[in-house]
Design a protein around this motif. Structure first.
Motif, PDB file in Angstrom:
ATOM      1  N   SER A  27       0.818  -1.142   0.152  1.00  0.00           N
ATOM      2  CA  SER A  27       0.040   0.151  -0.211  1.00  0.00           C
ATOM      3  C   SER A  27       1.115   1.633   0.154  1.00  0.00           C
ATOM      4  CB  SER A  27      -1.002   0.066   1.141  1.00  0.00           C
ATOM      5  OG  SER A  27      -1.639   1.584   1.551  1.00  0.00           O
ATOM      6  N   THR A  31       0.975   4.367  -3.101  1.00  0.00           N
ATOM      7  CA  THR A  31       1.437   5.368  -2.800  1.00  0.00           C
ATOM      8  C   THR A  31       2.493   6.004  -3.062  1.00  0.00           C
ATOM      9  OG1 THR A  31      -0.462   5.094  -1.084  1.00  0.00           O
ATOM     10  CG2 THR A  31       0.995   7.536  -0.871  1.00  0.00           C
ATOM     11  N   ASN A  55      -4.539   6.809   5.563  1.00  0.00           N
ATOM     12  CA  ASN A  55      -4.504   5.958   5.405  1.00  0.00           C
ATOM     13  C   ASN A  55      -3.051   5.633   5.492  1.00  0.00           C
ATOM     14  OD1 ASN A  55      -6.602   4.500   4.508  1.00  0.00           O
ATOM     15  ND2 ASN A  55      -6.695   5.928   2.952  1.00  0.00           N
ATOM     16  N   SER A  56      -2.475   6.865   5.719  1.00  0.00           N
ATOM     17  CA  SER A  56      -1.070   6.832   5.934  1.00  0.00           C
ATOM     18  C   SER A  56      -0.523   6.350   7.530  1.00  0.00           C
ATOM     19  CB  SER A  56      -0.144   8.167   5.885  1.00  0.00           C
ATOM     20  OG  SER A  56      -0.951   8.588   6.884  1.00  0.00           O
ATOM     21  N   THR A  58      -1.726   3.808   8.829  1.00  0.00           N
ATOM     22  CA  THR A  58      -2.014   2.483   8.375  1.00  0.00           C
ATOM     23  C   THR A  58      -0.510   2.162   8.097  1.00  0.00           C
ATOM     24  OG1 THR A  58      -4.150   1.729   8.811  1.00  0.00           O
ATOM     25  CG2 THR A  58      -3.103   0.210   7.379  1.00  0.00           C
ATOM     26  N   GLN A  59      -0.169   2.355   7.158  1.00  0.00           N
ATOM     27  CA  GLN A  59       1.269   2.070   5.877  1.00  0.00           C
ATOM     28  C   GLN A  59       2.041   2.487   7.223  1.00  0.00           C
ATOM     29  OE1 GLN A  59       0.938   4.897   2.774  1.00  0.00           O
ATOM     30  NE2 GLN A  59      -1.445   3.792   2.003  1.00  0.00           N
ATOM     31  N   ARG A 191      -6.076  -0.439  14.880  1.00  0.00           N
ATOM     32  CA  ARG A 191      -6.080   1.288  14.773  1.00  0.00           C
ATOM     33  C   ARG A 191      -6.104   1.331  15.819  1.00  0.00           C
ATOM     34  NH1 ARG A 191     -10.835   2.089  10.462  1.00  0.00           N
ATOM     35  NH2 ARG A 191      -9.586   1.459   8.763  1.00  0.00           N
ATOM     36  N   ASN A 195      -7.435   7.020  14.953  1.00  0.00           N
ATOM     37  CA  ASN A 195      -8.280   6.020  13.676  1.00  0.00           C
ATOM     38  C   ASN A 195      -8.880   5.990  13.540  1.00  0.00           C
ATOM     39  OD1 ASN A 195      -6.628   6.835  10.776  1.00  0.00           O
ATOM     40  ND2 ASN A 195      -5.743   4.892  11.352  1.00  0.00           N
ATOM     41  N   HIS A 199     -11.905   7.651  10.577  1.00  0.00           N
ATOM     42  CA  HIS A 199     -12.638   6.877   9.535  1.00  0.00           C
ATOM     43  C   HIS A 199     -14.424   6.624  10.170  1.00  0.00           C
ATOM     44  CE1 HIS A 199      -8.998   5.369   8.978  1.00  0.00           C
ATOM     45  NE2 HIS A 199      -9.173   4.971   7.973  1.00  0.00           N
TER      46      HIS A 199
END
Length: 205
Positions: A27, A31, A55-56, A58-59, A191, A195, A199
């Motif tokens: 992922s 990106t 999202n960053s 989680t990455q 998470r 976070n 979401h």
């Protein structure tokens, strides 16, 4: 009388289910591919909880796990005992993909907290593997079965030495007993609370 003959064909044995391999953080790779040349992934702190969101986040958590597994020596058995030069090396590895604001003290506190969490998780996973392979009853056998994604045999030996200590065994037994008394267990997954909040529908940081 009708006699029916059946032909029995040996069926090939089905392949065992494939085990999940180590994460490559694809992922984050995708990106980066969509960013201008030389750009890095930015991390965003929540304005209220100050946790990383989006999202960053989680990455970044995934990348921290990869960095810990591949680069962090396991001969230090508390996070605070790890030398600053080792931690700086971990930061530099993360900077290959992420924009770390090294001069921002608050930002780096959260970076350090995330790396620390992944360090604990990695050691916990290695410890569970050691136990499943006879660590408590046959430590020599467990020592001979290094977990495949452990960084090195040297690291595995250091960990086995530590887990075999009487003091460590008593501490682990007490922690297992304490966890067994828990009435409510966390269902939040990997998470962070911030976070999860990010979401939720209609919420904006």
């Amino acid at each position: 009388m009708i006699i029916t003959y059946y032909a029995y064909v040996d069926q090939p044995a089905s392949d065992p289910p494939k085990r999940r391999g180590p994460s490559l953080n694809l992922s984050a790779t995708k990106t980066l591919d969509n960013l201008p040349a030389g750009a890095k992934i930015s991390l965003t702190l929540s304005t209220d909880t100050k946790g990383f969101i989006g999202n960053s986040a989680t990455q970044f958590a995934t990348e921290c796990g990869i960095i810990i597994r591949n680069y962090c020596p396991m001969n230090f058995h508390t996070w605070d005992s790890i030398p600053n030069d080792v931690k700086n090396m971990l930061y530099e590895q993360l900077q290959g993909r992420f924009n770390l604001l090294r001069s921002d003290r608050v930002f780096m506190e959260h970076v350090n907290a995330r790396i620390h969490a992944q360090w604990k998780r990695t050691r916990g996973t290695l410890s569970e593997y050691w136990k499943r392979n006879g660590g408590k009853t046959n430590p020599q056998l467990a020592r001979s079965k290094m977990k495949p994604n452990c960084r090195s045999q040297e690291d595995w030996n250091h960990l086995c030495d530590y887990w075999e200590l009487e003091k460590t065994r008593k501490y682990n037994d007490q922690m297992e007993a304490n966890r067994g008394k828990q009435v409510i267990t966390s269902r939040g997954g990997s998470r962070s609370i911030s976070n999860h909040k990010f979401h939720l529908p209609g919420w904006a940081a």
